[in-house]
Design a protein around this motif. Structure first.
Motif: not given
Length: 642
Positions: A136-150, A168-173
């Motif tokens: 999921e971390r790789i997917l987040l950096h490949a296609q960053p979205t609010d949903e992926s970081v959450i 990653y929690m600050p960005a997720a919040i």
């Protein structure tokens, strides 16, 4: 590249549940290599592959070589080595995770996505939550979205991956605040704090999100989690926010500690302001936060920012309104706007007239001297006087002194303002009454200050100056006594009272000599000589003081003055004595020998004169004139003896 990567997953990956006829019958030993973490592109990875993906011993060397290439930012070479390792150990799923990471770092997010999607779709991917977190971390950096970081944050929480949670929690919040669920960000922050109770970023995030959602009753949870006596700025701001949100009087103590830290250089005011702003933008209407921020801006030396903040609020709560008014006056004063500062002080005075506000003001740690209303008021009055608003200054000081009759500094300032506005007699009468009270109570420090205030109004009052000198001498303030005698001497000189002026200077010189203050002593002696240039006693006194401080040339200069004056007065004895002193101080002073010989000869002391010229011949052995005078004087001395 995407096709080959997909084929590598399909053709070479063998999960532990699968059988491989080519595999050895004895399981291969797995190797764990301890090493620091790597910066791979925009994210950090474990080197090599962490404990989540044990590396078979057969490829350990290849993996280490690949990681060295990553350290040197040679990502393509690292990718080739990783592919080679996959061929050697197709069952090591961590290699494919690393391949996706390198593809991502080299700007090929689609290829990275294809690889992790294949891993994610495999049956064995569900065996370990840590693997899913990495995917999921790789997917987040490949296609960053609010949903992926959450989603990554939730997975990291479930796997208790503290390293990823903190990162990653600050960005997720932040992303969660944009979702339709208003409580999502608070829930993430709360889970973060539960796992990391000592993490102040988590505590701060939860504070902010609970205030955003109005969960005031749960704020006590955060207070309980704060480390005791922490000096961390985040902990300090959290305490301030919690106390302020609860409308607790302790908020002013916390703010005072923060201001003291700024003043001592222990707190970065910009960082503190940034944290406060993060709270202010989410909190329900609470103008006290803005007042705190404005006071902090003043302490940090930003009066313009402070004025903008404080002008934007009109606190309904009287104590907060009082602090805001005093702070506004300070900000306007620092900005050079005495008129606006006076208006703010009027509002502060109006509030102070309420007994409960006055009690608060006396105990508020944020408003201690020199930041209390009365000290600020004195400064504002001074600014008004400088801008020609003497009447306004007088009115302000009158109101302040009536509110605090025991503040002697205010009474003195008020008297000074009265004198400036033309009411000199009233001012002097007030200060004289204060002086009488000081004497009765034995208040020497206050007496001195009041005498100084009187002298500001009546600078030529020699009686008061003499009294001030006495106070200085009694209290051992010798430097001040010297300066005051200097001032008094100048006043006496202008008044034509030369003898008294010189007397003051002589006393000042004695004290300056005791203090060893040569610079001041020289100024005093030169002033004495200027006032009484023909006074032999003055010249001798100056010469003696210069000798004491080793200033021989200056002493000789004064003794030549004695020679000149005594010669004009036809006083050969003083002339001869002065010349002897000059020769004693400066044995090479040829002119002194000539002059001494002449004076001695003029009074018939030929033998002494001859001895002077004989000594002079040792300095000027080739001077025929000196030889001739010596011979002539020797003959004259011989004739007189016969």
């Amino acid at each position: 590249m995407p096709n080959s990567a997909t084929r590598a997953i399909a053709n070479r990956v063998r999960f532990p549940s699968e059988t491989d006829e080519t595999s050895p019958s004895i399981p291969e030993r797995e190797v764990h290599i301890d090493a620091p973490r790597l910066q791979l592109g925009t994210f950090v990875v474990d080197q090599p592959l962490a404990s989540f993906f044990p590396v078979p011993s057969s490829i350990a060397r290849i993996v280490m070589d690949a990681d060295r290439e990553i350290v040197g930012s040679r990502f393509e070479s690292a990718l080739d080595l990783t592919l080679l390792a996959e061929i050697e150990a197709p069952s090591c799923i961590g290699l494919f995770v690393r391949q996706a990471e390198i593809l991502l770092a080299t700007g090929r997010p689609d290829s990275a996505t294809q690889i992790v999607s294949a891993i994610k779709a495999s049956q064995e991917a569900a065996d370990g939550s840590s693997l899913m977190v990495e995917i999921e971390r790789i997917l987040l950096h490949a296609q960053p979205t609010d949903e992926s970081v959450i989603q990554l944050a939730r997975s990291a929480l479930a796997a208790r991956r503290i390293d990823l949670i903190d990162r990653y929690m600050p960005a997720a919040i932040s992303a969660a605040t944009l979702q339709t669920d208003p409580h999502l960000a608070a829930e993430l922050a709360q889970s973060w704090l539960e796992i990391r109770p000592d993490n102040l970023d988590a505590a701060f995030a939860l504070t902010r999100e609970m205030m955003r959602t109005g969960r005031w009753s749960e704020l006590e949870v955060i207070a309980a989690a704060l480390p005791e006596n922490s000096v961390d700025l985040r902990a300090h701001i959290i305490r301030l926010v919690l106390e302020c949100a609860a409308n607790s009087p302790r908020q002013w103590d916390v703010l005072a500690q923060l201001l003291n830290g700024v003043q001592a250089g222990q707190v970065d005011p910009a960082a503190a302001q940034d944290l406060l702003r993060q709270i202010i933008v989410v909190q329900p209407p609470n103008e006290t936060f803005v007042v705190h921020q404005g006071v902090l801006e003043i302490q940090a030396g930003n009066p313009t920012a402070a004025r903008l903040l404080l002008q934007s609020v009109r606190p309904a709560e009287p104590n907060t309104a009082y602090v805001a008014a005093v702070a506004s006056a300070r900000a306007a004063l620092a900005f050079g706007d005495g008129i606006s500062a006076n208006e703010s002080l009027r509002e502060a005075i109006r509030l102070f007239e309420q007994p409960e506000v006055a009690e608060f003001a006396r105990n508020c740690p944020v408003l201690r001297t020199p930041y209390d209303m009365f000290s600020v008021g004195k400064a504002v009055a001074g600014a008004l006087q400088q801008s020609g608003e003497a009447g306004e200054a007088t009115t302000l000081l009158e109101r302040l002194s009536s509110l605090a009759p025991d503040r002697q500094d205010l009474v003195r300032a008020y008297a000074d303002a009265l004198a400036r506005s033309g009411k000199r007699e009233i001012a002097i009468a007030q200060l004289e009454e204060m002086l009488r009270q000081h004497e009765q109570r034995g208040e020497h420090e206050a007496l001195q200050l009041t005498v100084q205030a009187l002298l500001q109004i009546s600078p030529g009052n020699l009686r008061l100056r003499a009294r001030l000198i006495d106070e200085y001498m009694k209290r051992g303030k010798l430097q001040e006594a010297v300066q005051e005698r200097w001032t008094q001497a100048q006043i006496l000189e202008r008044a034509g009272r030369i003898d008294e002026s010189v007397e003051q200077l002589l006393r000042a010189a004695d004290v300056a000599a005791v203090l060893g203050d040569y610079k001041k002593l020289e100024s005093i002696l030169r002033l004495m000589v200027r006032i009484r240039p023909d006074d032999l006693d003055v010249r001798h006194s100056a010469a003696t003081k210069f000798i004491e401080f080793g200033q021989i040339q200056l002493a000789i200069e004064q003794l030549w003055g004695v020679v000149e004056i005594s010669s004009q007065q036809n006083n050969p004895d003083d002339t001869i004595a002065a010349l002897h002193q000059i020769i004693a101080l400066g044995p090479q002073e040829v002119n002194a020998y000539h002059k001494l010989g002449e004076v001695l000869a003029s009074v018939g002391e030929y033998a002494q004169a001859e001895r002077v010229y004989r000594r002079l011949m040792t300095l000027l052995p080739d001077d025929p004139a000196v030889q001739a005078k010596q011979s002539a004087l020797a003959a004259m001395a011989k004739d007189r003896s016969t």
